[in-house]
Motif scaffolding. Structure first.
Motif, PDB file in Angstrom:
ATOM      1  N   ASP A  55       0.934  -1.089   0.071  1.00  9.07           N
ATOM      2  CA  ASP A  55       0.091  -0.155   0.055  1.00  9.07           C
ATOM      3  C   ASP A  55       0.919   1.436  -0.082  1.00  9.07           C
ATOM      4  O   ASP A  55       1.520   1.454   0.857  1.00  9.07           O
ATOM      5  CB  ASP A  55      -0.945   0.089   1.186  1.00  9.07           C
ATOM      6  N   ALA A  56       0.847   2.032  -1.195  1.00 11.94           N
ATOM      7  CA  ALA A  56       1.707   3.095  -1.374  1.00 11.94           C
ATOM      8  C   ALA A  56       1.364   4.187  -0.184  1.00 11.94           C
ATOM      9  O   ALA A  56       2.304   4.739   0.370  1.00 11.94           O
ATOM     10  CB  ALA A  56       1.336   3.948  -2.552  1.00 11.94           C
ATOM     11  N   THR A  97       0.497   3.696   3.112  1.00 14.08           N
ATOM     12  CA  THR A  97       1.269   3.366   4.089  1.00 14.08           C
ATOM     13  C   THR A  97       2.777   3.534   4.012  1.00 14.08           C
ATOM     14  O   THR A  97       3.352   4.060   5.058  1.00 14.08           O
ATOM     15  CB  THR A  97       1.013   1.725   4.488  1.00 14.08           C
ATOM     16  N   ASN A 133       6.191  -6.367  -1.909  1.00 18.86           N
ATOM     17  CA  ASN A 133       5.631  -7.867  -1.487  1.00 18.86           C
ATOM     18  C   ASN A 133       6.945  -8.371  -0.749  1.00 18.86           C
ATOM     19  O   ASN A 133       8.102  -7.974  -0.844  1.00 18.86           O
ATOM     20  CB  ASN A 133       5.151  -8.469  -2.425  1.00 18.86           C
ATOM     21  N   THR A 146      10.277  -9.839  -2.934  1.00 20.54           N
ATOM     22  CA  THR A 146      11.304  -8.990  -3.542  1.00 20.54           C
ATOM     23  C   THR A 146      12.239  -8.490  -2.289  1.00 20.54           C
ATOM     24  O   THR A 146      13.238  -8.322  -2.406  1.00 20.54           O
ATOM     25  CB  THR A 146      10.662  -7.630  -4.109  1.00 20.54           C
ATOM     26  N   ASN A 167      -0.990  -8.698   4.652  1.00 17.61           N
ATOM     27  CA  ASN A 167      -1.608  -8.954   3.205  1.00 17.61           C
ATOM     28  C   ASN A 167      -0.837  -8.399   2.184  1.00 17.61           C
ATOM     29  O   ASN A 167      -1.022  -7.154   1.890  1.00 17.61           O
ATOM     30  CB  ASN A 167      -3.289  -8.484   3.472  1.00 17.61           C
ATOM     31  N   PRO A 182       0.226  -9.263  -1.931  1.00 17.32           N
ATOM     32  CA  PRO A 182       0.392 -10.274  -3.264  1.00 17.32           C
ATOM     33  C   PRO A 182       1.542 -11.037  -3.206  1.00 17.32           C
ATOM     34  O   PRO A 182       2.735 -10.640  -2.601  1.00 17.32           O
ATOM     35  CB  PRO A 182       0.150  -9.431  -4.656  1.00 17.32           C
ATOM     36  N   ILE A 183       1.716 -12.082  -3.985  1.00 19.76           N
ATOM     37  CA  ILE A 183       2.768 -13.184  -4.245  1.00 19.76           C
ATOM     38  C   ILE A 183       3.164 -13.609  -2.933  1.00 19.76           C
ATOM     39  O   ILE A 183       3.228 -14.806  -2.870  1.00 19.76           O
ATOM     40  CB  ILE A 183       3.909 -12.302  -5.125  1.00 19.76           C
ATOM     41  N   MET A 184       3.677 -12.963  -2.014  1.00 21.64           N
ATOM     42  CA  MET A 184       4.267 -13.420  -0.751  1.00 21.64           C
ATOM     43  C   MET A 184       3.884 -12.661   0.189  1.00 21.64           C
ATOM     44  O   MET A 184       4.358 -11.433   0.274  1.00 21.64           O
ATOM     45  CB  MET A 184       5.899 -13.659  -0.919  1.00 21.64           C
ATOM     46  N   ASP A 185       3.054 -13.050   1.182  1.00 17.25           N
ATOM     47  CA  ASP A 185       2.556 -12.128   2.276  1.00 17.25           C
ATOM     48  C   ASP A 185       3.449 -12.340   3.369  1.00 17.25           C
ATOM     49  O   ASP A 185       4.730 -12.740   3.278  1.00 17.25           O
ATOM     50  CB  ASP A 185       1.068 -12.752   2.669  1.00 17.25           C
ATOM     51  N   GLN A 217       4.483 -15.538   5.171  1.00 13.73           N
ATOM     52  CA  GLN A 217       5.398 -16.182   4.309  1.00 13.73           C
ATOM     53  C   GLN A 217       6.838 -15.794   4.380  1.00 13.73           C
ATOM     54  O   GLN A 217       7.992 -16.453   4.438  1.00 13.73           O
ATOM     55  CB  GLN A 217       4.750 -16.340   2.857  1.00 13.73           C
ATOM     56  N   THR A 258      -0.268  -4.105  10.565  1.00 15.20           N
ATOM     57  CA  THR A 258      -1.357  -4.520   9.706  1.00 15.20           C
ATOM     58  C   THR A 258      -2.672  -3.860  10.049  1.00 15.20           C
ATOM     59  O   THR A 258      -2.773  -3.452  11.223  1.00 15.20           O
ATOM     60  CB  THR A 258      -1.490  -6.092   9.926  1.00 15.20           C
TER      61      THR A 258
END
Lengths: 137, 616
Positions: A13-14, A16, A38, A41, A65, A67-70, A73, A93
């Motif tokens: 989220d830009a 945040t 995410n 990266t 939350n 994408p790709i790797m939360d 993870q 969060t």
């Protein structure tokens, strides 16, 4: 000799990211900051730094939350890395799901790193957290 | 000469006397005896003639006789009744007369003994007496009274018992009219009047069950029987009996009543009731059991076993149960059974089998009670299904609530933070920047709300009607809408679905699902090749499967499989990814009682398969 703190912001989220950076900029000593959209990266950046003997972050703002790797993870993978220093990971969060808090508690007890948990929004950054890194490093 | 002649004839006359007679002289020696006398006492002439009387009848107690004989010598005549046992063992009764024997000069010269065999008379008298006693006793035991009606004198006589039955005093004297008037007016009285009339005029006997009202006003059941007696071919008298059978009739009525009560009870129980004998043949069935077996007349089931009514397998199970119950004398209670009739209909029962014992405690059969619980079980199944559906819905709802709270919270958190910055910001440029951020946050919130609305719509419109839809028509329509997008990405589509292939689905959902899947197939194309998409469809029992295959990036299902259809989950670094398309598609498919599955290999492509439930 006080090193500049190295800080990662991992959030998709830009707004945040903007907020955290703004808050950090208000500190007397502006730390060095890198941002990631995410977990994947961010993890790649850390593993690369480790390989190349470069500086790994002292402090990570971690969103759950993504994408790709939360966030979870990412944490799972990060804890597997062999790191000498104690890293502070501040989970930020908007989730108020009690499950997320439970997960944090179980990771916290099983980790040598310092895990914090904060609900959004963030209005200020506790200088203590950053200062303690200074002392530790 | 004359005297001799006379004496001879005198002796012969005496010998031939029809009445048994003996003459003894003053010394009690038998002077004369008639043959009949000798015969009666089974004496030969030489055993008796000239012998002493008491010596002839030696061995008896002669005390009384001696007294009697002495009296005769004094001029008295004595009578008596005695019995003796003949040589054949028969009891013989005789009346005797001992009288003085006078000579011409009125001097007593001996005793004349006369005996008369009265065995028959005495026997009949005894018999009569016995009969009378017997009859009296009998009449008291069996409550039978007698009556007699004399047609000439018009006198009617009642025995004591008859009077007792009518509850009249013993001195009551009835007339034929008053006798008939005891009968209950109406049918009973008319009947008896007619029977008496027929008895008198036609000589008919009768026996009829009637009701009488006694003098005390009690109602009694009686059997009245009558028989005409004839004299010279004319009916002169009517003889009859009257028996009080109130107790028997009442007992009979009571038995019938309790039988009726039991039958009514058994027939109206909402249970199948049956009683079987030792061979498991039915000896009693109730209405429910008959209805279950589709039989109107219960008699048609009596004597039949389960082998006559069910297939062997079912009958064997039942027979084994019966034998077990009879052998162990232990009931089977509330056992869940399924009975399949010959026509294939199956019914679930809660069956109890109870041993039926005789007076000696031996098993003589089985009493069975079956409660049809098919409907209950059906309801139970429905309830279980409902609970499952509710549980799933509940889970979905909680999940959705979390999604909503999370998504809304993240936006409001941003608002809060930015507003806080704005208030504290002094620099104009920075203020403008924060305002720009706020407007961006507001747009994001609007988007989120629209997405959530879409999901809520699907969840609330569960009852949208499914229609048969032509699959190719819908695919073509979506293809036309996406024509620009497909062209720009150089996408190639192959379709093996026939033009008449139909699918049961909600039209609006159908389009949305195809749009989402087709867009994804192109959106997540492999960077090194042009997207190739193929559609196929097939039908399996009650399910139609539509598949869309691409040659795109593919998804690591091991890592993301669980989250693939979750909300706001994206797996590729694609700026267009909203993370809502598959979530909505899944919700729409589930709202139509279908499901969606995926097969995928990273760098090779994915196949999404949508299962449409053909049932409404």
């Amino acid at each position: 000799m006080i090193k500049h703190n190295y800080i990662y912001i991992v959030d998709d989220d830009a707004i945040t990211i903007f907020g955290i950076k703004k808050l950090l900029s208000q500190l007397s000593r502006t730390p060095k900051v890198r941002e990631f959209g995410n977990g994947k990266t961010a993890l790649q950046a850390i593993t690369n730094a480790l390989k190349q003997g470069k500086q790994v972050p002292d402090f990570i703002f971690l969103d759950i939350n993504m994408p790709i790797m939360d966030g979870w993870q990412f944490l799972e993978e990060f804890l597997k890395l062999s790191l000498d220093k104690k890293v502070t990971i501040n989970i930020v969060t908007s989730s108020i799901d009690p499950c997320d808090k439970k997960k944090w508690l179980s990771y916290r007890t099983n980790s040598k790193h310092r895990l914090l948990f904060n609900n959004k929004p963030i209005f200020s950054i506790d200088l203590e957290h950053i200062m303690r890194i200074n002392l530790a490093s | 000469m004359l005297k001799t002649t006379f004496a001879t004839s005198y002796t012969s006359i005496i010998r031939q006397l029809p009445t048994a007679t003996a003459f003894v002289d003053s010394n009690l020696k038998i002077a004369h005896a008639s043959n009949s006398w000798l015969d009666f006492f089974e004496l030969k002439p030489q055993e008796a003639m000239g012998k002493h009387l008491l010596e002839v009848f030696e061995g008896h107690d002669h005390t009384e006789w001696k007294k009697c004989l002495n009296k005769c010598f004094k001029g008295f005549t004595e009578h008596g009744l005695q019995h003796k046992t003949s040589s054949t063992g028969d009891m013989q009764w005789f009346e005797w007369t001992n009288a003085p024997w006078y000579d011409d000069n009125e001097n007593i010269i001996g005793i004349i003994i006369q005996t008369e065999d009265v065995t028959k008379r005495v026997e009949s008298e005894i018999k009569f007496e016995k009969l009378e006693n017997l009859f009296k006793e009998q009449s008291e035991i069996s409550n039978v009274g007698t009556w007699e009606y004399n047609l000439f004198t018009e006198e009617i006589t009642w025995s004591d018992m008859t009077k007792k039955i009518h509850e009249v005093p013993l001195n009551y004297s009835p007339t034929i009219d008053s006798a008939i008037s005891f009968y209950k007016s109406g049918h009973d009285r008319n009947t008896i009047a007619m029977l008496v009339h027929n008895g008198i005029n036609k000589g008919e006997s009768w026996s009829a069950k009637s009701k009488i009202i006694t003098q005390k006003g009690n109602e009694k059941w009686i059997v009245s029987a009558g028989k005409p007696l004839y004299k010279n071919g004319q009916v002169t008298r009517l003889l009859g009996t009257i028996q009080d059978i109130t107790k028997q009739v009442n007992a009979e009525i009571k038995t019938k009543e309790s039988e009726q009560l039991l039958r009514t009870l058994i027939d109206n129980l909402p249970l199948n009731v049956f009683i079987k004998d030792k061979e498991s043949r039915k000896i009693l069935v109730n209405k429910s059991e008959c209805e279950y077996l589709g039989i109107t007349n219960p008699e048609a089931l009596i004597g039949k076993s389960d082998f006559d009514l069910y297939d062997e397998e079912i009958a064997n199970i039942s027979r084994d149960e019966d034998v077990h119950v009879m052998k162990t004398q232990k009931s089977i209670l509330g056992k869940r059974t399924v009975s399949v009739k010959r026509d294939g209909t199956s019914t679930s029962f809660l069956t109890s089998k109870i041993p039926w014992l005789d007076i000696n405690g031996n098993s003589q059969g089985v009493i069975g009670l079956s409660l049809d619980i098919s409907e209950m079980i059906q309801k139970e199944d429905q309830l279980r299904d409902l609970i499952n559906v509710t549980a799933i819905q509940n889970k979905k709802l909680i999940n959705f609530a979390h999604i909503v709270s999370h998504n809304l919270r993240s936006h409001t958190a941003n608002f809060s933070m930015l507003l806080d910055f704005l208030i504290n910001e002094k620099e104009e440029n920075e203020k403008q920047r924060i305002l720009g951020m706020l407007s961006h946050a507001s747009d994001n919130l609007m988007d989120t709300l629209e997405n959530l609305n879409e999901v809520v719509d699907i969840s609330t419109n569960v009852n949208l009607e499914k229609k048969p839809l032509n699959l190719n028509e819908h695919l073509t329509k979506v293809q036309q809408n996406l024509a620009g997008f497909l062209h720009k990405n150089n996408a190639k589509i192959t379709n093996t679905i026939t033009d008449d292939f139909m699918v049961q689905a909600v039209p609006a959902y159908m389009e949305s699902i195809i749009l989402n899947l087709m867009t994804n197939a192109v959106k997540y194309k492999h960077p090194e090749r042009d997207p190739k998409i193929s559609f196929s469809a097939k039908r399996e029992d009650n399910v139609t499967i539509f598949s869309i295959q691409d040659n795109g990036l593919g998804i690591d299902l091991e890592k993301y499989g669980e989250k693939l259809f979750g909300m706001y989950k994206t797996f590729h670094n694609n700026p267009d990814a909203r993370g809502i398309g598959l979530y909505i598609a899944k919700n729409q498919i589930e709202a139509m009682s279908g499901k969606i599955t995926v097969k995928s290999d990273v760098n090779t492509g994915s196949t999404f398969s949508v299962y449409f439930n053909d049932k409404a």
